[in-house]
Scaffold this active site. Structure first.
Site, PDB file in Angstrom:
ATOM      1  N   ASP A 168       0.824  -1.217   0.000  1.00 13.96           N
ATOM      2  CA  ASP A 168       0.000   0.000   0.000  1.00 13.96           C
ATOM      3  C   ASP A 168       0.863   1.276   0.000  1.00 13.96           C
ATOM      4  OD1 ASP A 168      -2.053  -1.897   0.497  1.00 13.96           O
ATOM      5  OD2 ASP A 168      -1.899  -1.597   2.661  1.00 13.96           O
TER       6      ASP A 168
ATOM      7  N   GLU B 278     -11.571  -0.376  -2.942  1.00 11.94           N
ATOM      8  CA  GLU B 278     -10.734   0.211  -1.888  1.00 11.94           C
ATOM      9  C   GLU B 278      -9.568   0.947  -2.553  1.00 11.94           C
ATOM     10  OE1 GLU B 278      -9.404  -3.203   0.405  1.00 11.94           O
ATOM     11  OE2 GLU B 278      -8.091  -3.901  -1.190  1.00 11.94           O
TER      12      GLU B 278
HETATM   13  O1  FUB Z   1      -3.012  -3.656   3.577  1.00 17.53           O
HETATM   14  C1  FUB Z   1      -4.298  -4.010   4.042  1.00 17.53           C
HETATM   15  C2  FUB Z   1      -5.325  -3.741   3.008  1.00 17.53           C
HETATM   16  O2  FUB Z   1      -5.040  -4.492   1.837  1.00 17.53           O
HETATM   17  C3  FUB Z   1      -5.375  -2.309   2.517  1.00 17.53           C
HETATM   18  O3  FUB Z   1      -5.948  -1.425   3.409  1.00 17.53           O
HETATM   19  C4  FUB Z   1      -6.109  -2.539   1.257  1.00 17.53           C
HETATM   20  O4  FUB Z   1      -6.139  -1.450   0.397  1.00 17.53           O
HETATM   21  C5  FUB Z   1      -5.384  -3.742   0.700  1.00 17.53           C
HETATM   22  O5  FUB Z   1      -4.207  -3.385   0.026  1.00 17.53           O
END
Ligand code: FUB
Length: 321
Positions: free
Chosen positions: A14, A221
């Site tokens: 991320d 997301e």
């Molecule tokens: O790293 C945990 C979660 O996985 C993140 O918040 C999401 O965007 C995905 O990458």
């Protein structure tokens, strides 16, 4: 050109990247082997701290500045420090992070430092009215800061409508409008939402909001915002179809019109990115699981990003052969 992974000895995911004081600063999640079985809610992403990295130049080594914030130092936190982002205003750096509180509800917290690499001191409470995951903070040319956030499934966005928790947190039916990422201007002190978060609507080619069943294009997301040639580019992950897509608008709130794919699926279930301009060139930072072969142990890397003359973005595909 697609570059190699930034680290081989520490798993980082991320990657939110900003230019501060002429250097690249990388704000990633810090994956580790927690031994928690994989599930659809992402329980296996059980991260406990953040390390921040800097690069003096685009080809320079990524320097690890050590632990910048640990979950044990956040008084209200329970578990799972997920994707963070950082911003700068008037001599202070702000780190925005999602973490589950002690009742297992994701909230967004803020921590403050005098330096981009931290250490960061968390505020005693989460941001008022915050929920879900993946905060990204964008500074517009007029100096105003906006937070984009949200994530469905394990990110809990389906548990809310109009910023209020709902009794049975269900996704909309396939033929209904998809759940939206949220956007809110930040307060002047950078510590709270300065307004009620609004829906960031992504429209299709007919001007209709993308539907919940449009898994290839709808928001899942990993919000990010950048501005290029006066246009606002909202980029995000489609989650279960594993793409990073973009949508363009003419102001920070949208609506945005779906544009296409900027990153085809990478090795690993999740995909997450940031877009940054450095010394006149644009880059896409992202992660994959090619080093570990495990979806919960990810490594960050980056590629050149090309904006084409018609305003579209060239699709990047990693060749794993
Ligand atoms: O790293 C945990 C979660 O996985 C993140 O918040 C999401 O965007 C995905 O990458």
């Amino acid at each position: 050109m697609i570059r190699d992974h930034l680290t081989k000895d520490l798993f980082i995911a991320d990657p939110a990247v900003h230019v501060f004081n002429g250097k690249l600063y990388i704000y990633p999640s810090h994956d580790f082997e927690a031994g928690i079985p994989e599930d659809d809610l992402g329980s296996h992403f059980a991260m406990e701290d953040y390390h921040i990295f800097s690069m003096d130049d685009i080809d320079a080594e990524a320097k690890d500045h050590g632990v910048a914030l640990h979950v044990k130092d956040i008084s209200w936190a329970g578990r799972q420090l997920w994707d963070s982002d950082a911003a700068y205003k008037k001599g202070k750096y702000y780190l925005y992070f999602p973490v589950k509180d002690k009742t297992d509800i994701f909230r967004i917290g803020v921590a403050i430092s005098d330096k981009p690499e931290g250490p960061f001191i968390p505020e005693p409470f989460p941001m008022l009215g915050s929920y879900s995951i993946d905060p990204c903070v964008f500074e517009d040319e007029d100096g105003k800061h906006y937070m984009y956030f949200g994530g469905i499934w394990g990110g809990q966005l389906q548990r809310y409508r109009n910023n209020k928790a709902i009794e049975c947190g269900q996704l909309p039916a396939d033929d209904e409008p998809a759940l939206c990422a949220k956007v809110a201007a930040l307060s002047d002190d950078m510590l709270q939402f300065g307004e009620e978060p609004k829906n960031l609507v992504i429209l299709d080619e007919n001007g209709e909001p993308l539907k919940a069943g449009d898994n290839d294009r709808r928001f899942f997301e990993a919000s990010w915002m950048h501005k290029y040639n006066g246009k606002y580019y909202f980029t995000y992950s489609t989650g279960d179809t594993h793409k990073i897509c973009y949508a363009t608008g003419d102001n920070p709130y949208g609506p945005f019109t779906y544009g296409g794919v900027i990153l085809n699926p990478v090795v690993g279930w999740t995909t997450h990115h940031s877009v940054v301009e450095f010394k006149g060139k644009w880059y896409l930072f992202f992660h994959d699981s090619a080093v570990s072969g495990k979806t919960w142990l990810r490594s960050a890397r980056y590629a050149d990003l090309n904006h084409l003359p018609d305003g579209s973005i060239e699709t990047i595909t990693v060749d794993y052969k």
